[in-house]
Write a protein that holds these residues in place. Structure first.
Motif, PDB file in Angstrom:
ATOM      1  N   MET A 180       1.095  -1.255  -0.126  1.00 13.32           N
ATOM      2  CA  MET A 180       0.230  -0.377   0.054  1.00 13.32           C
ATOM      3  C   MET A 180       0.830   1.015   0.234  1.00 13.32           C
ATOM      4  N   LYS A 181       2.010   0.920   0.846  1.00 14.90           N
ATOM      5  CA  LYS A 181       3.028   2.140   0.797  1.00 14.90           C
ATOM      6  C   LYS A 181       3.353   2.562  -0.931  1.00 14.90           C
ATOM      7  N   SER A 182       3.756   2.061  -1.698  1.00 12.90           N
ATOM      8  CA  SER A 182       3.632   2.110  -2.578  1.00 12.90           C
ATOM      9  C   SER A 182       2.910   2.681  -3.906  1.00 12.90           C
ATOM     10  N   PHE A 183       2.350   1.644  -3.001  1.00 14.27           N
ATOM     11  CA  PHE A 183       1.137   2.599  -4.035  1.00 14.27           C
ATOM     12  C   PHE A 183       0.473   4.086  -3.606  1.00 14.27           C
ATOM     13  N   LEU A 184       0.441   4.340  -3.290  1.00 14.21           N
ATOM     14  CA  LEU A 184       0.598   5.614  -2.584  1.00 14.21           C
ATOM     15  C   LEU A 184       1.338   6.805  -2.007  1.00 14.21           C
ATOM     16  N   LYS A 185       2.740   5.819  -2.706  1.00 14.45           N
ATOM     17  CA  LYS A 185       4.002   6.940  -2.444  1.00 14.45           C
ATOM     18  C   LYS A 185       3.582   7.003  -4.758  1.00 14.45           C
ATOM     19  N   ASP A 186       3.492   5.975  -5.260  1.00 14.36           N
ATOM     20  CA  ASP A 186       3.420   6.506  -6.559  1.00 14.36           C
ATOM     21  C   ASP A 186       1.850   7.685  -7.057  1.00 14.36           C
ATOM     22  N   THR A 187       1.293   6.989  -6.309  1.00 12.60           N
ATOM     23  CA  THR A 187       0.023   8.158  -6.642  1.00 12.60           C
ATOM     24  C   THR A 187       0.078   9.170  -6.324  1.00 12.60           C
ATOM     25  N   LEU A 188       0.583   9.908  -5.371  1.00  9.90           N
ATOM     26  CA  LEU A 188       0.942  10.476  -4.913  1.00  9.90           C
ATOM     27  C   LEU A 188       1.701  11.366  -5.891  1.00  9.90           C
ATOM     28  N   LEU A 189       3.279  11.107  -6.168  1.00 12.34           N
ATOM     29  CA  LEU A 189       4.235  10.794  -7.109  1.00 12.34           C
ATOM     30  C   LEU A 189       2.943  11.303  -8.491  1.00 12.34           C
ATOM     31  N   PHE A 190       2.357  10.609  -9.122  1.00 11.52           N
ATOM     32  CA  PHE A 190       1.689  11.378 -10.239  1.00 11.52           C
ATOM     33  C   PHE A 190       0.674  12.247 -10.148  1.00 11.52           C
ATOM     34  N   ILE A 191       0.290  11.915  -8.687  1.00 11.90           N
ATOM     35  CA  ILE A 191      -0.741  13.929  -9.123  1.00 11.90           C
ATOM     36  C   ILE A 191       0.153  14.757  -8.853  1.00 11.90           C
ATOM     37  N   ALA A 192       1.251  14.334  -7.886  1.00  8.25           N
ATOM     38  CA  ALA A 192       2.090  15.889  -7.710  1.00  8.25           C
ATOM     39  C   ALA A 192       2.612  16.409  -9.367  1.00  8.25           C
ATOM     40  N   PHE A 193       3.047  15.501 -10.426  1.00  6.60           N
ATOM     41  CA  PHE A 193       3.597  15.682 -11.258  1.00  6.60           C
ATOM     42  C   PHE A 193       2.168  15.879 -11.947  1.00  6.60           C
ATOM     43  N   LEU A 194       1.090  15.207 -11.878  1.00 11.27           N
ATOM     44  CA  LEU A 194       0.530  15.995 -12.440  1.00 11.27           C
ATOM     45  C   LEU A 194      -0.727  17.891 -12.415  1.00 11.27           C
ATOM     46  N   LEU A 195       0.005  17.720 -10.729  1.00 14.56           N
ATOM     47  CA  LEU A 195      -0.096  18.876 -10.275  1.00 14.56           C
ATOM     48  C   LEU A 195       0.532  20.885 -10.734  1.00 14.56           C
ATOM     49  N   THR A 196       1.766  19.634 -11.216  1.00 11.72           N
ATOM     50  CA  THR A 196       2.988  20.598 -11.413  1.00 11.72           C
ATOM     51  C   THR A 196       2.513  20.634 -13.423  1.00 11.72           C
ATOM     52  N   TYR A 197       2.406  20.227 -13.797  1.00 15.49           N
ATOM     53  CA  TYR A 197       1.952  20.573 -15.249  1.00 15.49           C
ATOM     54  C   TYR A 197       0.786  21.271 -14.375  1.00 15.49           C
ATOM     55  N   PHE A 198      -0.253  21.210 -14.700  1.00 18.01           N
ATOM     56  CA  PHE A 198      -1.431  22.151 -14.462  1.00 18.01           C
ATOM     57  C   PHE A 198      -0.937  23.264 -14.230  1.00 18.01           C
ATOM     58  N   GLY A 199       0.019  23.605 -12.630  1.00 20.84           N
ATOM     59  CA  GLY A 199      -0.175  24.479 -11.888  1.00 20.84           C
ATOM     60  C   GLY A 199       1.484  25.900 -12.525  1.00 20.84           C
ATOM     61  N   LEU A 200       2.411  24.204 -14.001  1.00 19.78           N
ATOM     62  CA  LEU A 200       3.238  25.299 -15.236  1.00 19.78           C
ATOM     63  C   LEU A 200       1.752  26.318 -16.137  1.00 19.78           C
ATOM     64  N   ASN A 201       0.654  25.674 -16.685  1.00 18.31           N
ATOM     65  CA  ASN A 201       0.530  25.806 -17.111  1.00 18.31           C
ATOM     66  C   ASN A 201      -0.803  27.184 -16.706  1.00 18.31           C
ATOM     67  N   TYR A 202      -1.636  27.040 -15.684  1.00 18.82           N
ATOM     68  CA  TYR A 202      -1.989  28.458 -15.100  1.00 18.82           C
ATOM     69  C   TYR A 202      -1.450  29.146 -15.105  1.00 18.82           C
ATOM     70  N   GLY A 203       0.397  29.169 -14.311  1.00 23.77           N
ATOM     71  CA  GLY A 203       1.225  30.409 -14.249  1.00 23.77           C
ATOM     72  C   GLY A 203       1.194  31.266 -15.383  1.00 23.77           C
ATOM     73  N   ILE A 204       1.956  30.068 -16.383  1.00 21.02           N
ATOM     74  CA  ILE A 204       1.464  30.894 -17.499  1.00 21.02           C
ATOM     75  C   ILE A 204       0.774  31.789 -18.537  1.00 21.02           C
ATOM     76  N   ASN A 205      -0.531  30.572 -18.259  1.00 25.27           N
ATOM     77  CA  ASN A 205      -1.627  31.839 -18.609  1.00 25.27           C
ATOM     78  C   ASN A 205      -2.214  32.880 -18.097  1.00 25.27           C
ATOM     79  N   GLN A 206      -1.855  32.788 -16.702  1.00 27.71           N
ATOM     80  CA  GLN A 206      -2.200  34.043 -15.891  1.00 27.71           C
ATOM     81  C   GLN A 206      -1.105  34.766 -16.315  1.00 27.71           C
ATOM     82  N   TYR A 207      -0.250  34.761 -16.996  1.00 24.75           N
ATOM     83  CA  TYR A 207       0.428  35.765 -17.322  1.00 24.75           C
ATOM     84  C   TYR A 207       0.589  36.519 -18.700  1.00 24.75           C
ATOM     85  N   PHE A 208      -0.410  35.393 -19.431  1.00 19.47           N
ATOM     86  CA  PHE A 208      -0.765  35.516 -20.926  1.00 19.47           C
ATOM     87  C   PHE A 208      -2.283  36.236 -21.124  1.00 19.47           C
TER      88      PHE A 208
END
Lengths: 478, 287
Positions: free
Chosen positions: B1-29
């Motif tokens: 379960m720990k590995s699953f949660l770790k991987d899931t949270l990492l993937f969510i962090a990966f997603l959030l980074t992508y979304f966050g980057l886009n949000y920042g860029i679009n806010q600038y635009f």
């Protein structure tokens, strides 16, 4: 609650966390929890119909217990028939009452005795065809002594209402699903990860491919006379992918979700559009229903034993009933009959089991012969789906007539490049994963994590960006 | 379960980074692309203004009017436009329907998706009290436009003058036009929207603070439309005219001005011929 809704996106992680972190110490508690959340999941649509599921569960639990105790064959038969009549009675009333009333009225009118059919304003309870068949399979298996009756009422009720597959299948057999409720479930990392991949692929199929096809299909089928043959063909082609991605997408999400909770559900679709003949198609399409009819209808009727007449009768019986199961309309019955016509030549010439394995196994491309067979089977399926989608038989025949006209070779007036590109992408990924339980089971697993995650990100982005407004699943109406 | 949660949270962090980057860029635009208007006169309002006032007839004017635009959106637009623009006159639509409660529903009814598409870069939804809002649809629209990919253009709230076809005349369906603005689905009448009045007051205050001359304009209405406006609404409209005039706001009410049937596209919108005529008259009499 729809799988493709924000509500489900919140519901699933909460239920997952409570299931594994709060209820994990006690199997009974886990099962009770599953029962409660399954009722909550179903009640989100219409809590009134929960009473039907609860009543059906009571009936079959009671009948199962009685069948376990009773040795006298006559009484056992009576119990079996009680279950069959009550379950099919509900199904018949909610799903088929208006159809029969109207059909009788039409028949009398045809013979010069017109009368007005009393139609009732009946709402079809979501998933009734699915859970009815699931509970019936339990009773029949217990009757046939292939399964011991369940003595745990919570387990039995949870089996009937298990939320991932309650509304649109797979229609699980008691022999597969019920014992899983009695085993202590340990969290399986690989299984859960695979479940998430399957959910993602199911969402892509449903939200991206099926819903985008639906927008165009609805336009073309709403007024087929307004379009030429090539556009009508595009419409039929898109519906072919819509129905597949809608239903198999649901099954993927259901199976993937169940895996997150430690359950294995049966495969419901095995890449049917790569079939080389219609017999193979039907071994790969809606497997849980096909095998249900095979085991509880076709084989009891004699199956493919006996003479030619019996084979024909049994084949028509199973296909017609299968068509009728899909809905109370002559179009579904005709669709079933058409598939029986497709299937019969193979059965009567003993070629119905020619294509058992995976097409082009361990090769990248199919042989020319396999390719031609796949194409021919696919076209037969496309034409049959026209009857499935049309509002009535007249329109369906007009639609087919419209396809086979000179305008078939003209440039279509509707040519949705993006949707066709999405379909091509879908076919590519499914082709690469055709030997697995689902397309993403081993796809890219050997790639570096970042690349693999980028692919998943791409799927998620297409789901968010190309997804239409939350659309219900087609099979909810069946 | 720990590995699953770790991987899931990492993937969510990966997603959030992508979304966050886009949000920042679009806010600038969004900041980069906020409108800069080099004209003196700004014309705002809903479809009545959009169809009736031709900015090209003015020496220096631009129309940003859009259909079904309530005052709260006009207020957000005005604030956004004034970040980089220097306007000295604002012509704002002031028809009966601008004050009707029917406009309170645009973030909840069939119009909501169109509205969310327009307003997500400028909306201050927390300032709307008591309005029904489809939050899920709004969130999804904003997420799609901000987080999926960089988009240089986020300005969908700037309308324009749209001259309506003068060869078509839709005067017969006048009751539908009236009821769309003033009648609820149960047959009772809408009242005056307190939100619209509140935001009109905010526009007045904003204009006073920024030294902008505010002119409220009631565009011509066909008599079939006028005759069917609920009487209570006419009274409230007259009261509001008094109130705003006392605050020093200029109001030109042309709702009863005489225009012929051939000047109308339908009972509450002028066609292009009527618009040219009306704009000329507006300029001749008031500018």
């Amino acid at each position: 609650m729809l799988f493709n809704s924000l509500e489900f996106a919140l519901f699933l992680p909460i239920v997952f966390a409570l299931y594994w972190f709060v209820c994990n110490k006690n199997l009974q508690l886990q099962n009770t929890f599953l029962l409660v959340v399954s009722y909550f999941f179903y009640g989100w649509w219409d809590w009134r119909f929960l009473s039907l599921i609860i009543f059906s569960s009571f009936v079959d639990f009671f009948v199962g217990k009685q069948l376990g105790k009773e040795e006298e064959e006559g009484k056992r038969k009576i119990y079996l028939w009680i279950s069959i009549l009550i379950n099919l009675g509900f199904l018949g009333f909610f799903k088929y009452f208006n159809f029969f009333a109207q059909s009788f009225a039409d028949a009398f009118t045809l013979f010069g005795m017109p009368f007005e059919a009393n139609r009732l304003n009946i709402i079809l309870p979501v998933g009734i065809s699915f859970y009815t068949f699931q509970t019936l399979s339990y009773t029949i298996d217990v009757y046939k002594k292939q399964l011991k009756p369940c003595n745990d009422i919570i387990v039995f009720f949870a089996f009937v209402s298990f939320f991932p597959q309650l509304v649109a299948g797979p229609i699980e057999r008691a022999t597969n699903l019920l014992p899983q409720f009695f085993k202590k479930r340990a969290f399986d990392y690989l299984k859960a990860k695979d479940g998430l991949r399957q959910i993602l692929w199911g969402l892509f199929k449903k939200v991206v491919v099926a819903d985008n096809c639906a927008r165009i299909v609805d336009v073309i089928f709403s007024d087929p006379n307004a379009y030429g043959g090539s556009t009508l063909f595009i419409g039929a082609l898109l519906f072919t992918f819509q129905i597949y991605c809608d239903f198999s997408g649901y099954s993927d999400i259901a199976i993937g979700t169940a895996r997150l909770f430690g359950f294995n559900l049966m495969q419901n679709f095995a890449f049917p559009y790569f079939s080389r003949d219609i017999a193979e198609f039907w071994r790969r399409w809606h497997i849980s229903l096909s095998t249900w009819f095979r085991d509880y209808l076709y084989i009891p009727l004699g199956g493919s034993r006996g003479g030619t007449a019996m084979k024909i009768r049994n084949t028509f019986a199973i296909f017609l009933v299968s068509g009728f199961w899909h809905g109370a309309n002559w179009t579904f019955i005709f669709w079933g009959a058409l598939n029986a016509f497709y299937f019969l030549p193979l059965l009567l010439t003993n070629r119905n089991r020619n294509n058992i394995g995976v097409v082009a196994e361990e090769r990248l491309l199919p042989s020319l012969r396999d390719g031609i067979n796949m194409f021919a089977t696919f076209i037969l399926a496309v034409l049959a789906w026209v009857f499935f989608r049309s509002d009535n038989l007249t329109l369906a025949f007009e639609y087919i007539g419209g396809i086979f006209s000179v305008s078939l070779f003209s440039v279509p007036t509707i040519l949705p490049f993006l949707t066709l590109a999405l379909i091509a992408f879908l076919c590519l990924i499914e082709w690469l994963g055709r030997a697995q339980q689902h397309a993403l089971e081993v796809f890219l697993l050997k790639w570096p994590r970042l690349l693999r995650w980028t692919f998943y990100l791409f799927l998620i982005l297409t789901v968010v960006q190309l997804g239409q407004k939350e659309q219900s699943f087609i099979y909810f109406q069946f | 379960m720990k590995s699953f949660l770790k991987d899931t949270l990492l993937f969510i962090a990966f997603l959030l980074t992508y979304f966050g980057l886009n949000y920042g860029i679009n806010q600038y635009f969004i900041q980069l692309s906020s409108p800069q208007i080099e004209k003196r006169i700004l014309i705002m309002g809903d479809s009545h203004i959009e169809a009736s006032i031709d900015p090209t007839a003015f020496p220096s004017a631009i129309s940003v009017a859009q259909s079904v635009e309530p005052y709260f959106i006009s207020y957000w637009k005005l604030k956004s436009i004034m970040h980089k623009s220097k306007i000295d006159t604002l012509i704002l639509g002031f028809s009966y329907n601008n004050l009707a409660e029917s406009y309170d529903d645009v973030l909840h009814n069939l119009w909501c998706l169109e509205m969310f598409k327009r307003i997500y870069p400028i909306a201050e939804l927390n300032t709307l009290k008591g309005l029904k809002i489809k939050w899920k649809e709004y969130g999804l629209r904003k997420f799609k436009n901000m987080c999926i990919a960089p988009r240089p253009n986020h300005v969908f709230y700037m309308g324009d003058f749209s001259g309506l076809d003068s060869t078509k005349n839709n005067l017969d369906a006048y009751l539908a036009n009236v009821s769309r603005h003033f009648s609820k689905s149960d047959g009772t009448n809408f009242g005056v929207s307190s939100t619209s009045v509140e935001f009109l007051n905010k526009i007045v205050a904003f204009c006073q603070t920024n030294n902008i001359k505010l002119i409220l304009v009631g565009t011509p209405l066909h008599e079939k439309y006028r005759e069917n406006i609920p009487s209570n609404f006419e009274e409230s409209y007259a009261e509001l005219i008094n109130t705003f005039q006392k605050k020093g706001v200029t109001i030109y009410n042309y709702s009863e001005a005489v225009f012929t049937d051939t000047d109308f596209f339908d009972v509450d919108h002028l066609n292009i011929k009527g618009a040219k005529q009306f704009t000329a008259s507006l300029i001749r009499n008031n500018f």
